[in-house]
Design a protein around this motif. Structure first.
Motif, PDB file in Angstrom:
ATOM      1  N   GLY A  28       0.818  -1.207   0.000  1.00 53.43           N
ATOM      2  CA  GLY A  28       0.000   0.000   0.000  1.00 53.43           C
ATOM      3  C   GLY A  28       0.852   1.257   0.000  1.00 53.43           C
ATOM      4  N   LEU A  74       0.581  -3.590  -5.554  1.00 49.18           N
ATOM      5  CA  LEU A  74      -0.779  -3.772  -5.070  1.00 49.18           C
ATOM      6  C   LEU A  74      -1.764  -3.395  -6.170  1.00 49.18           C
ATOM      7  N   ARG A  76      -5.006  -2.080  -6.307  1.00 55.45           N
ATOM      8  CA  ARG A  76      -5.963  -1.415  -5.409  1.00 55.45           C
ATOM      9  C   ARG A  76      -7.423  -1.628  -5.803  1.00 55.45           C
TER      10      ARG A  76
END
Length: 114
Positions: A28, A74, A76
């Motif tokens: 993140g 990541l 998202r």
């Protein structure tokens, strides 16, 4: 079971493990190599790669290999399904709490009349 439910199930299964949650949390903050992801854990690289594999299978992360270096990123948008589900649950419970508040006010009013 529909695709949405199956998708949520796989994401929650993947996030049920603390190591995988830590990997997602680290990613993140930005992309990281597998070696960087492995640093905080007392486990062999092949064990960490199994966790990375589970996260890739669910689509929570993507990895690319350049030479001998594998970098993870990541994804998202996959967390969006979880956010949507949690938002729906929050709305349901807020409505229930609102109904409970109204009932308590009504009951208190009836109590005050007696």
């Amino acid at each position: 079971m529909d695709n949405y439910s199956a998708s949520l199930d796989s994401i929650f299964r993947a996030l049920a493990d603390p190591t995988r949650r830590a990997i997602v949390e680290r990613l993140g903050r930005g992309p990281a190599t597998v070696t960087e992801l492995a640093q905080p854990f007392a486990m062999a690289l092949p064990s960490l790669m199994k966790h990375v594999g589970v996260l890739e299978e669910t689509g929570l992360i993507r990895s690319e290999k350049a030479g001998r270096v594998r970098t993870c990123v990541l994804q998202r948008q996959r967390l969006g399904a979880v956010e949507q589900w949690l938002g729906e649950q929050r709305a349901i419970w807020q409505a229930r709490y609102g109904n409970l508040d109204e009932l308590l006010v009504k009951l208190k009013g009836e109590d005050d009349e007696n």
